[in-house]
Design a protein around this motif. Structure first.
Motif, PDB file in Angstrom:
ATOM      1  N   GLN A 122       1.053 -11.909  -0.851  1.00 36.47           N
ATOM      2  CA  GLN A 122       1.212 -10.951  -1.943  1.00 36.47           C
ATOM      3  C   GLN A 122       2.253  -9.914  -1.567  1.00 36.47           C
ATOM      4  OE1 GLN A 122      -2.741  -9.322  -2.086  1.00 36.47           O
ATOM      5  NE2 GLN A 122      -2.156  -7.565  -0.847  1.00 36.47           N
ATOM      6  N   PRO A 123       2.693  -9.095  -2.523  1.00 41.61           N
ATOM      7  CA  PRO A 123       3.581  -7.984  -2.169  1.00 41.61           C
ATOM      8  C   PRO A 123       2.829  -6.967  -1.312  1.00 41.61           C
ATOM      9  CG  PRO A 123       3.681  -8.432  -4.519  1.00 41.61           C
ATOM     10  CD  PRO A 123       2.552  -9.249  -3.970  1.00 41.61           C
ATOM     11  N   VAL A 124       3.428  -6.580  -0.210  1.00 37.61           N
ATOM     12  CA  VAL A 124       2.809  -5.619   0.705  1.00 37.61           C
ATOM     13  C   VAL A 124       3.808  -4.498   0.985  1.00 37.61           C
ATOM     14  CG1 VAL A 124       1.288  -7.305   1.791  1.00 37.61           C
ATOM     15  CG2 VAL A 124       3.542  -6.920   2.747  1.00 37.61           C
ATOM     16  N   ARG A 125       3.277  -3.373   1.437  1.00 39.39           N
ATOM     17  CA  ARG A 125       4.135  -2.238   1.756  1.00 39.39           C
ATOM     18  C   ARG A 125       4.803  -2.455   3.110  1.00 39.39           C
ATOM     19  NH1 ARG A 125       0.591   2.914   0.858  1.00 39.39           N
ATOM     20  NH2 ARG A 125       2.322   3.891  -0.208  1.00 39.39           N
ATOM     21  N   TRP A 126       6.076  -2.123   3.182  1.00 39.25           N
ATOM     22  CA  TRP A 126       6.837  -2.270   4.404  1.00 39.25           C
ATOM     23  C   TRP A 126       6.669  -1.000   5.230  1.00 39.25           C
ATOM     24  CZ3 TRP A 126      11.379   0.115   6.304  1.00 39.25           C
ATOM     25  CH2 TRP A 126      11.965  -0.542   7.384  1.00 39.25           C
ATOM     26  N   LEU A 129       5.440   2.326   3.740  1.00 42.10           N
ATOM     27  CA  LEU A 129       6.275   3.093   2.809  1.00 42.10           C
ATOM     28  C   LEU A 129       6.104   2.553   1.387  1.00 42.10           C
ATOM     29  CD1 LEU A 129       9.463   3.254   5.051  1.00 42.10           C
ATOM     30  CD2 LEU A 129       7.804   5.068   4.648  1.00 42.10           C
ATOM     31  N   PRO A 130       6.578   3.270   0.377  1.00 40.88           N
ATOM     32  CA  PRO A 130       6.405   2.793  -0.999  1.00 40.88           C
ATOM     33  C   PRO A 130       7.116   1.470  -1.303  1.00 40.88           C
ATOM     34  CG  PRO A 130       6.937   5.128  -0.986  1.00 40.88           C
ATOM     35  CD  PRO A 130       7.091   4.630   0.419  1.00 40.88           C
ATOM     36  N   ARG A 131       8.124   1.120  -0.550  1.00 47.17           N
ATOM     37  CA  ARG A 131       8.849  -0.128  -0.788  1.00 47.17           C
ATOM     38  C   ARG A 131       7.946  -1.319  -0.489  1.00 47.17           C
ATOM     39  NH1 ARG A 131      13.435  -2.736   2.901  1.00 47.17           N
ATOM     40  NH2 ARG A 131      13.783  -4.571   1.616  1.00 47.17           N
ATOM     41  N   THR A 132       7.906  -2.291  -1.402  1.00 48.33           N
ATOM     42  CA  THR A 132       7.093  -3.485  -1.179  1.00 48.33           C
ATOM     43  C   THR A 132       7.985  -4.693  -0.970  1.00 48.33           C
ATOM     44  OG1 THR A 132       6.907  -3.949  -3.539  1.00 48.33           O
ATOM     45  CG2 THR A 132       5.149  -2.630  -2.535  1.00 48.33           C
ATOM     46  N   VAL A 133       7.511  -5.589  -0.128  1.00 49.78           N
ATOM     47  CA  VAL A 133       8.177  -6.859   0.140  1.00 49.78           C
ATOM     48  C   VAL A 133       7.103  -7.946   0.104  1.00 49.78           C
ATOM     49  CG1 VAL A 133      10.043  -5.860   1.524  1.00 49.78           C
ATOM     50  CG2 VAL A 133       7.929  -6.534   2.629  1.00 49.78           C
ATOM     51  N   GLN A 134       7.547  -9.182   0.003  1.00 51.60           N
ATOM     52  CA  GLN A 134       6.594 -10.282  -0.004  1.00 51.60           C
ATOM     53  C   GLN A 134       6.098 -10.519   1.417  1.00 51.60           C
ATOM     54  OE1 GLN A 134       5.608 -11.492  -2.828  1.00 51.60           O
ATOM     55  NE2 GLN A 134       4.195 -12.964  -1.998  1.00 51.60           N
ATOM     56  N   GLY A 135       4.800 -10.610   1.576  1.00 48.43           N
ATOM     57  CA  GLY A 135       4.231 -10.820   2.900  1.00 48.43           C
ATOM     58  C   GLY A 135       2.790 -11.268   2.817  1.00 48.43           C
ATOM     59  N   GLN A 136       2.140 -11.271   3.957  1.00 48.65           N
ATOM     60  CA  GLN A 136       0.742 -11.651   4.017  1.00 48.65           C
ATOM     61  C   GLN A 136      -0.110 -10.423   4.268  1.00 48.65           C
ATOM     62  OE1 GLN A 136      -0.072 -14.675   6.856  1.00 48.65           O
ATOM     63  NE2 GLN A 136       0.460 -16.298   5.433  1.00 48.65           N
ATOM     64  N   ALA A 137      -1.298 -10.459   3.696  1.00 49.69           N
ATOM     65  CA  ALA A 137      -2.241  -9.354   3.876  1.00 49.69           C
ATOM     66  C   ALA A 137      -3.619  -9.928   4.139  1.00 49.69           C
ATOM     67  CB  ALA A 137      -2.272  -8.473   2.635  1.00 49.69           C
ATOM     68  N   LEU A 138      -4.358  -9.266   5.004  1.00 42.10           N
ATOM     69  CA  LEU A 138      -5.759  -9.607   5.227  1.00 42.10           C
ATOM     70  C   LEU A 138      -6.560  -8.728   4.280  1.00 42.10           C
ATOM     71  CD1 LEU A 138      -7.709 -11.275   6.989  1.00 42.10           C
ATOM     72  CD2 LEU A 138      -7.911  -9.265   8.436  1.00 42.10           C
ATOM     73  N   GLU A 149     -10.817  -6.796  -7.125  1.00 38.70           N
ATOM     74  CA  GLU A 149     -10.425  -5.630  -6.345  1.00 38.70           C
ATOM     75  C   GLU A 149     -10.752  -5.838  -4.878  1.00 38.70           C
ATOM     76  OE1 GLU A 149     -11.907  -1.061  -5.939  1.00 38.70           O
ATOM     77  OE2 GLU A 149     -11.789  -1.901  -7.943  1.00 38.70           O
ATOM     78  N   GLY A 150      -9.723  -5.928  -4.066  1.00 37.50           N
ATOM     79  CA  GLY A 150      -9.921  -6.086  -2.629  1.00 37.50           C
ATOM     80  C   GLY A 150      -9.137  -5.030  -1.875  1.00 37.50           C
ATOM     81  N   ALA A 151      -9.631  -4.631  -0.740  1.00 40.29           N
ATOM     82  CA  ALA A 151      -8.957  -3.633   0.095  1.00 40.29           C
ATOM     83  C   ALA A 151      -8.104  -4.357   1.135  1.00 40.29           C
ATOM     84  CB  ALA A 151      -9.981  -2.754   0.775  1.00 40.29           C
ATOM     85  N   THR A 152      -6.922  -3.859   1.360  1.00 39.09           N
ATOM     86  CA  THR A 152      -6.030  -4.445   2.352  1.00 39.09           C
ATOM     87  C   THR A 152      -6.388  -3.903   3.725  1.00 39.09           C
ATOM     88  OG1 THR A 152      -4.284  -4.574   0.710  1.00 39.09           O
ATOM     89  CG2 THR A 152      -3.628  -4.759   3.005  1.00 39.09           C
ATOM     90  N   LEU A 153      -6.709  -4.804   4.647  1.00 35.88           N
ATOM     91  CA  LEU A 153      -7.038  -4.404   6.014  1.00 35.88           C
ATOM     92  C   LEU A 153      -5.796  -4.372   6.890  1.00 35.88           C
ATOM     93  CD1 LEU A 153     -10.285  -6.487   6.552  1.00 35.88           C
ATOM     94  CD2 LEU A 153     -10.089  -4.066   5.999  1.00 35.88           C
ATOM     95  N   LEU A 154      -5.004  -5.435   6.848  1.00 38.26           N
ATOM     96  CA  LEU A 154      -3.804  -5.570   7.667  1.00 38.26           C
ATOM     97  C   LEU A 154      -2.706  -6.212   6.838  1.00 38.26           C
ATOM     98  CD1 LEU A 154      -5.347  -7.397  10.757  1.00 38.26           C
ATOM     99  CD2 LEU A 154      -4.979  -4.966  10.567  1.00 38.26           C
ATOM    100  N   THR A 155      -1.462  -5.928   7.158  1.00 38.99           N
ATOM    101  CA  THR A 155      -0.347  -6.660   6.578  1.00 38.99           C
ATOM    102  C   THR A 155       0.603  -7.077   7.691  1.00 38.99           C
ATOM    103  OG1 THR A 155       1.089  -4.750   6.223  1.00 38.99           O
ATOM    104  CG2 THR A 155      -0.466  -5.282   4.459  1.00 38.99           C
TER     105      THR A 155
END
Length: 186
Positions: A122-126, A129-138, A149-155
């Motif tokens: 999913q899109p994650v914060r780099w 910061l407010p800028r988002t890039v495509q990446g993986q999130a736990l 609704e899920g909380a992001t633990l790690l990206t």
């Protein structure tokens, strides 16, 4: 001087491959990964700034302005506290639950409230910061929250895992194993 929060996953490095949870005392809160170089570099710069402020406090004290020196010492203590808190930021696990430590607050979720812990593209914060890039999130999905609704633990683009793809995979796998081990099955 040993810094246990910097060597949080040394047991994972020394563990046998088939032992997913290599700790004897599972009630102790642990971060199953090391802080990344970006986080450590930021904390080191804050500590360097604090040392300059402390030197300024000494110079100001020798000049005879004790209130100004006291103000500098208080400012240095705040900067040192911020650097230490920055090193504590992350996801921690124990047999009691999962703990998300951010810079200003800490949230603990008991395993009984955890529906699932999964990796999502999913899109994650780099670097936060407010800028988002495509990446993986736990992602953490809880029983007491709506399904979407899920909380992001790690990206994989955060301060701990930027340019450390295998470290993100290991940390995500370790947290998923803790969740599978301690989350009650319904």
């Amino acid at each position: 001087m040993p810094l246990p929060f910097l060597t949080a996953d040394r047991a994972f490095d020394d563990a046998v491959e088939d032992a997913a949870l290599p700790f004897h005392d599972r009630d102790r809160w642990r971060r199953p990964y090391r802080p990344g170089p970006w986080r450590v570099a930021a904390a080191a710069l804050l500590l360097l700034l604090a040392s300059y402020v402390l030197v300024a406090a000494v110079v100001i004290a020798f000049a005879g302005a004790l209130p100004g020196a006291g103000l500098c010492v208080c400012l240095a203590a705040l900067v040192i506290g911020a650097a230490l808190r920055l090193l504590r930021v992350g996801t921690w696990v124990s047999a009691r639950g999962l703990r998300r430590v951010s810079f200003l607050r800490t949230q603990t979720v008991p395993w009984a409230r955890v529906a699932s812990v999964r990796t999502a593209q999913q899109p994650v914060r780099w670097l936060g910061l407010p800028r988002t890039v495509q990446g993986q999130a736990l992602m953490l999905v809880r029983h007491d929250r709506p399904a979407g609704e899920g909380a992001t633990l790690l990206t994989d683009r955060g301060a701990d895992f930027l340019a450390r793809r295998t470290a993100f995979d290991r940390a995500a796998d370790a947290i998923e194993v803790w969740a599978d081990e301690y989350r009650p099955t319904a």
